[in-house]
Write an enzyme that holds these catalytic residues in place. Sequence first.
Site, mmCIF file in Angstrom:
data_model
loop_
_atom_site.group_PDB
_atom_site.id
_atom_site.type_symbol
_atom_site.label_atom_id
_atom_site.label_comp_id
_atom_site.label_asym_id
_atom_site.label_seq_id
_atom_site.Cartn_x
_atom_site.Cartn_y
_atom_site.Cartn_z
ATOM 1 N N GLU A 204 -5.192 8.515 -11.987
ATOM 2 C CA GLU A 204 -4.654 7.251 -11.481
ATOM 3 C C GLU A 204 -3.793 6.598 -12.548
ATOM 4 O O GLU A 204 -4.188 6.563 -13.715
ATOM 5 C CB GLU A 204 -5.804 6.321 -11.062
ATOM 6 N N HIS B 67 -6.450 2.303 -5.262
ATOM 7 C CA HIS B 67 -7.744 1.839 -5.776
ATOM 8 C C HIS B 67 -7.918 0.342 -5.507
ATOM 9 O O HIS B 67 -8.152 -0.453 -6.421
ATOM 10 C CB HIS B 67 -7.878 2.132 -7.272
ATOM 11 N N ARG C 233 -15.260 7.625 -6.600
ATOM 12 C CA ARG C 233 -14.516 7.985 -7.799
ATOM 13 C C ARG C 233 -13.705 9.246 -7.513
ATOM 14 O O ARG C 233 -14.211 10.193 -6.914
ATOM 15 C CB ARG C 233 -15.454 8.211 -8.989
#
Length: 324
Positions: A266, A285, A237
């Site tokens: 993000e 991601h 994370r």
Amino acid sequence: MKPSVILYKALPDDLLQRLQEHFTVHQVANLSPQTVEQNAAIFAEAEGLLGSNENVDAALLEKMPKLHATSTISVGYDNFDVDALTARKILLMHTPTVLTETVADTLMALVLSTARRVVEVAERVKAGEWTASIGPDWYGTDVHHKTLGIVGMGRIGMALAQRAHFGFNMPILYNARRHHKEAEERFNARYCDLDTLLQESDFVCLILPLTDETHHLFGAEQFAKMKSSAIFINAGRGPVVDENALIAALQKGEIHAAGLDVFEQEPLSVDSPLLSMANVVAVPHIGSATHETRYGMAACAVDNLIDALQGKVEKNCVNPHVAD
């Protein structure tokens, strides 16, 4: 009459059909306050909630008095207010096992691409810079037989250790909340404190969930303890890392390179200094982003919601005690 559920992420047709066999399904684009207000009656009657990448907090739950279960198409659930869900006896289901191997593949790809400078030199070739036999300024560093430090020896950490140990003959160091006997027996992994891992590892791979305890666990102090030749990898994370401290460590040469699949914010801002660094591999991601795995995650989430609303919480439930 079938229970009513809200779907806030598109599903493949066959999975949507499976969901519709059990429930009356209402599809919405997101869980924004505007969407909730526009569909207030639907949210008020919904017993189930399924999707990903949206915050589920106490304010939303106030609008959903009949909600019994929510199912996320992810392993992580830091965007859910677990305390608020638990207080209302709402089950939270997730998909912890489906993506393990795929995320480990992504981690290994980041290790290889940063060490061998794959992205950087590929761009140089495309830019027409390959005009003669390459010299040392194109060279990378070896991966095989280098020490891999894994912070977080869960399922994904184990899968990464397997690849590194058997595929690349890498000694494995790890730091976790407890000793992992299987990792030590299968991969000859050595448990150590975080400082020792940082000081001895050639690659530091961070695979931790985001909690109050792990937020900004990695900052200036941790990067300063790493080898100047070390490569930092994060696929857990983003907010586990103080991104400004990481940028500073790279700029000062305290660490050699970084491979990043997750970020504090993000999508990553186009103005981020990370994007101007040749020694940084930044990807959006993509840890679990294969067609096969994303389908498997969605299928698991559908099954989880069906099970939860039928009172079956033997697996994949974050807070199973609320069903007692």
